[in-house]
Design a protein around this motif. Structure first.
Motif, PDB file in Angstrom:
ATOM      1  N   PRO A  48       0.805  -1.232   0.000  1.00 54.88           N
ATOM      2  CA  PRO A  48       0.000   0.000   0.000  1.00 54.88           C
ATOM      3  C   PRO A  48       0.836   1.279   0.000  1.00 54.88           C
ATOM      4  O   PRO A  48       0.440   2.276  -0.605  1.00 54.88           O
ATOM      5  CB  PRO A  48      -0.821  -0.103   1.290  1.00 54.88           C
ATOM      6  CG  PRO A  48      -0.836  -1.546   1.629  1.00 54.88           C
ATOM      7  CD  PRO A  48       0.432  -2.126   1.094  1.00 54.88           C
ATOM      8  N   SER A  49       2.000   1.260   0.638  1.00 53.63           N
ATOM      9  CA  SER A  49       2.824   2.471   0.657  1.00 53.63           C
ATOM     10  C   SER A  49       3.403   2.766  -0.727  1.00 53.63           C
ATOM     11  O   SER A  49       3.486   3.924  -1.144  1.00 53.63           O
ATOM     12  CB  SER A  49       3.949   2.340   1.694  1.00 53.63           C
ATOM     13  OG  SER A  49       4.812   1.269   1.361  1.00 53.63           O
ATOM     14  N   ILE A  50       3.774   1.722  -1.475  1.00 53.35           N
ATOM     15  CA  ILE A  50       4.269   1.919  -2.842  1.00 53.35           C
ATOM     16  C   ILE A  50       3.139   2.409  -3.730  1.00 53.35           C
ATOM     17  O   ILE A  50       3.326   3.292  -4.573  1.00 53.35           O
ATOM     18  CB  ILE A  50       4.875   0.613  -3.398  1.00 53.35           C
ATOM     19  CG1 ILE A  50       6.135   0.230  -2.623  1.00 53.35           C
ATOM     20  CG2 ILE A  50       5.203   0.762  -4.877  1.00 53.35           C
ATOM     21  CD1 ILE A  50       6.726  -1.091  -3.040  1.00 53.35           C
ATOM     22  N   ASP A  51       1.942   1.875  -3.539  1.00 51.86           N
ATOM     23  CA  ASP A  51       0.782   2.305  -4.318  1.00 51.86           C
ATOM     24  C   ASP A  51       0.493   3.780  -4.080  1.00 51.86           C
ATOM     25  O   ASP A  51       0.262   4.540  -5.022  1.00 51.86           O
ATOM     26  CB  ASP A  51      -0.423   1.450  -3.948  1.00 51.86           C
ATOM     27  CG  ASP A  51      -1.639   1.768  -4.786  1.00 51.86           C
ATOM     28  OD1 ASP A  51      -1.496   1.872  -6.020  1.00 51.86           O
ATOM     29  OD2 ASP A  51      -2.732   1.915  -4.210  1.00 51.86           O
ATOM     30  N   LEU A  52       0.545   4.206  -2.820  1.00 53.76           N
ATOM     31  CA  LEU A  52       0.265   5.597  -2.468  1.00 53.76           C
ATOM     32  C   LEU A  52       1.295   6.541  -3.090  1.00 53.76           C
ATOM     33  O   LEU A  52       0.943   7.558  -3.703  1.00 53.76           O
ATOM     34  CB  LEU A  52       0.248   5.755  -0.947  1.00 53.76           C
ATOM     35  CG  LEU A  52      -0.059   7.140  -0.403  1.00 53.76           C
ATOM     36  CD1 LEU A  52      -1.475   7.549  -0.777  1.00 53.76           C
ATOM     37  CD2 LEU A  52       0.126   7.144   1.108  1.00 53.76           C
ATOM     38  N   VAL A  53       2.566   6.203  -2.958  1.00 53.99           N
ATOM     39  CA  VAL A  53       3.626   7.041  -3.507  1.00 53.99           C
ATOM     40  C   VAL A  53       3.556   7.063  -5.030  1.00 53.99           C
ATOM     41  O   VAL A  53       3.708   8.121  -5.656  1.00 53.99           O
ATOM     42  CB  VAL A  53       5.011   6.545  -3.024  1.00 53.99           C
ATOM     43  CG1 VAL A  53       6.129   7.260  -3.754  1.00 53.99           C
ATOM     44  CG2 VAL A  53       5.147   6.745  -1.534  1.00 53.99           C
ATOM     45  N   SER A  54       3.305   5.925  -5.641  1.00 57.88           N
ATOM     46  CA  SER A  54       3.227   5.845  -7.102  1.00 57.88           C
ATOM     47  C   SER A  54       2.095   6.698  -7.642  1.00 57.88           C
ATOM     48  O   SER A  54       2.258   7.410  -8.635  1.00 57.88           O
ATOM     49  CB  SER A  54       3.030   4.404  -7.548  1.00 57.88           C
ATOM     50  OG  SER A  54       4.097   3.611  -7.121  1.00 57.88           O
ATOM     51  N   ARG A  55       0.952   6.641  -6.981  1.00 57.06           N
ATOM     52  CA  ARG A  55      -0.177   7.466  -7.427  1.00 57.06           C
ATOM     53  C   ARG A  55       0.148   8.953  -7.291  1.00 57.06           C
ATOM     54  O   ARG A  55      -0.230   9.760  -8.149  1.00 57.06           O
ATOM     55  CB  ARG A  55      -1.437   7.114  -6.650  1.00 57.06           C
ATOM     56  CG  ARG A  55      -1.991   5.769  -7.022  1.00 57.06           C
ATOM     57  CD  ARG A  55      -3.267   5.450  -6.235  1.00 57.06           C
ATOM     58  NE  ARG A  55      -3.659   4.070  -6.441  1.00 57.06           N
ATOM     59  CZ  ARG A  55      -4.406   3.654  -7.448  1.00 57.06           C
ATOM     60  NH1 ARG A  55      -4.811   4.512  -8.354  1.00 57.06           N
ATOM     61  NH2 ARG A  55      -4.728   2.387  -7.553  1.00 57.06           N
ATOM     62  N   GLY A  56       0.838   9.321  -6.233  1.00 54.96           N
ATOM     63  CA  GLY A  56       1.233  10.720  -6.060  1.00 54.96           C
ATOM     64  C   GLY A  56       2.200  11.176  -7.140  1.00 54.96           C
ATOM     65  O   GLY A  56       2.080  12.293  -7.663  1.00 54.96           O
ATOM     66  N   LEU A  57       3.157  10.319  -7.485  1.00 51.56           N
ATOM     67  CA  LEU A  57       4.110  10.672  -8.540  1.00 51.56           C
ATOM     68  C   LEU A  57       3.430  10.752  -9.901  1.00 51.56           C
ATOM     69  O   LEU A  57       3.742  11.633 -10.707  1.00 51.56           O
ATOM     70  CB  LEU A  57       5.256   9.661  -8.576  1.00 51.56           C
ATOM     71  CG  LEU A  57       6.234   9.721  -7.399  1.00 51.56           C
ATOM     72  CD1 LEU A  57       7.203   8.549  -7.459  1.00 51.56           C
ATOM     73  CD2 LEU A  57       6.982  11.036  -7.396  1.00 51.56           C
ATOM     74  N   ILE A  58       2.502   9.851 -10.163  1.00 54.53           N
ATOM     75  CA  ILE A  58       1.790   9.879 -11.440  1.00 54.53           C
ATOM     76  C   ILE A  58       0.934  11.136 -11.558  1.00 54.53           C
ATOM     77  O   ILE A  58       0.825  11.717 -12.640  1.00 54.53           O
ATOM     78  CB  ILE A  58       0.948   8.599 -11.621  1.00 54.53           C
ATOM     79  CG1 ILE A  58       1.876   7.418 -11.870  1.00 54.53           C
ATOM     80  CG2 ILE A  58      -0.050   8.738 -12.771  1.00 54.53           C
ATOM     81  CD1 ILE A  58       1.189   6.078 -11.877  1.00 54.53           C
TER      82      ILE A  58
END
Length: 113
Positions: A48-58
Motif C-alpha cells: 500500500p505504501s508503494i501504491d500511495l507514492v506511485s499514485r502521487g508521482l503519477i
C-alpha cells in the motif's frame, strides 16, 4: 508513505550500482524499475505504501517533464541542425509502434475467440 519512498529510492540506488559496476549502457533508473516490476510480479501484490507514492508521482507526472523541456531549449541550436533526422526517427518509430500494436492486437484477439 515514507516506506514507499524508501523502497522506490532503494530500487533506484541498486539499479544505479548495477549500471555503474557492470558499466551497462542502460540507466540505473531503468534497471531499478525493471527490478521493482519483477519483484511486484513475484510477490503478486502491491504494498500500500508503494501504491500511495506511485499514485502521487503519477499525478505530478506533467511537472516532471519540465527538466526535459528545459533541455530541449538548451540544445535548440543542435535540434535546428538535426531536425530532419529527428523528424524521420519520430515518424518512423510512430508507424512502427502503430503497426506492431495493431499486429499484436489482432493476434491476441484471435486467441481469445
Amino acid at each position: 508513505m515514507i516506506n514507499g519512498f524508501i523502497i522506490l529510492i532503494a530500487f533506484l540506488f541498486v539499479g544505479d550500482i548495477i549500471s555503474t559496476f557492470f558499466e551497462l549502457p542502460i540507466p540505473g533508473a531503468i534497471i531499478g524499475m525493471i527490478m521493482l516490476f519483477i519483484t511486484l510480479i513475484l510477490r503478486k501484490k502491491i504494498d500500500p505504501s508503494i501504491d500511495l507514492v506511485s499514485r502521487g508521482l503519477i499525478s505530478a507526472l506533467g511537472m516532471l517533464f519540465v527538466p526535459a523541456s528545459v533541455g530541449v531549449v538548451q540544445y535548440f541550436d543542435l535540434i535546428q541542425q538535426q531536425w530532419p533526422i529527428m523528424l524521420f526517427a519520430g515518424i518512423s518509430t510512430m508507424f512502427l509502434t502503430l503497426g506492431l500494436t495493431a499486429f499484436l492486437f489482432l493476434r491476441l484477439s484471435k486467441k481469445e475467440e
